[in-house]
Design a protein around this motif. Structure first.
Motif, mmCIF file in Angstrom:
data_model
loop_
_atom_site.group_PDB
_atom_site.id
_atom_site.type_symbol
_atom_site.label_atom_id
_atom_site.label_comp_id
_atom_site.label_asym_id
_atom_site.label_seq_id
_atom_site.Cartn_x
_atom_site.Cartn_y
_atom_site.Cartn_z
ATOM 1 N N ASP A 18 0.910 -1.304 0.183
ATOM 2 C CA ASP A 18 0.072 0.088 0.058
ATOM 3 C C ASP A 18 0.999 1.115 0.013
ATOM 4 N N LYS A 19 1.737 1.238 0.633
ATOM 5 C CA LYS A 19 2.737 2.397 0.567
ATOM 6 C C LYS A 19 3.743 2.529 -0.500
ATOM 7 N N LYS A 20 3.892 1.229 -1.105
ATOM 8 C CA LYS A 20 4.831 1.264 -2.214
ATOM 9 C C LYS A 20 4.028 1.759 -3.649
ATOM 10 N N TYR A 21 2.749 1.374 -3.502
ATOM 11 C CA TYR A 21 1.885 1.656 -4.665
ATOM 12 C C TYR A 21 0.770 2.450 -4.255
ATOM 13 N N PRO A 22 1.031 3.716 -3.891
ATOM 14 C CA PRO A 22 -0.038 4.386 -3.141
ATOM 15 C C PRO A 22 -1.041 4.906 -4.452
ATOM 16 N N HIS A 23 -2.430 5.422 -4.257
ATOM 17 C CA HIS A 23 -3.063 5.863 -5.215
ATOM 18 C C HIS A 23 -2.703 7.255 -5.631
ATOM 19 N N LYS A 24 -2.495 7.421 -7.045
ATOM 20 C CA LYS A 24 -1.746 8.470 -7.474
ATOM 21 C C LYS A 24 -2.624 9.069 -8.816
ATOM 22 N N CYS A 25 -2.821 10.122 -9.165
ATOM 23 C CA CYS A 25 -3.211 10.495 -10.431
ATOM 24 C C CYS A 25 -2.278 10.740 -11.427
ATOM 25 N N ALA A 26 -2.749 10.265 -12.557
ATOM 26 C CA ALA A 26 -1.906 10.359 -13.852
ATOM 27 C C ALA A 26 -1.521 11.759 -14.094
ATOM 28 N N THR A 27 -0.294 11.837 -14.717
ATOM 29 C CA THR A 27 0.009 13.168 -15.158
ATOM 30 C C THR A 27 0.361 13.014 -16.734
ATOM 31 N N GLU A 34 2.954 3.360 -18.733
ATOM 32 C CA GLU A 34 3.257 3.487 -17.337
ATOM 33 C C GLU A 34 2.056 3.924 -16.463
ATOM 34 N N ILE A 35 0.881 4.372 -17.186
ATOM 35 C CA ILE A 35 -0.194 4.497 -16.558
ATOM 36 C C ILE A 35 -1.011 3.388 -16.098
#
Length: 66
Positions: A18-27, A34-35
């Protein structure tokens, strides 16, 4: 670089992921690949979190029946 070891419990493993792969918005700088890769990584973590939650709820329900 931080030395990582395999967690000893399922809970610790899920927390690490959960820490390694957090929720993150695409840029806009990220490629589609990558997305998609990041989305797949996070979907696995979300699945594990959901599975853990359902397991805990089932264990609680069973404990309350006894």
């Amino acid at each position: 670089m931080e030395q990582l070891t395999l967690p000893t419990t399922v809970e610790e493993l899920i927390e690490l992921l959960d820490k390694k792969y957090p929720h993150k918005c695409a840029t806009v700088r990220e490629s589609e690949r990558e997305i998609f890769m990041r989305t797949g990584e996070r979907r696995v973590v979300d699945y594990l979190l959901d599975l853990k939650k359902r397991t805990e709820e089932l264990q609680l329900a069973n404990a309350m029946e006894n």
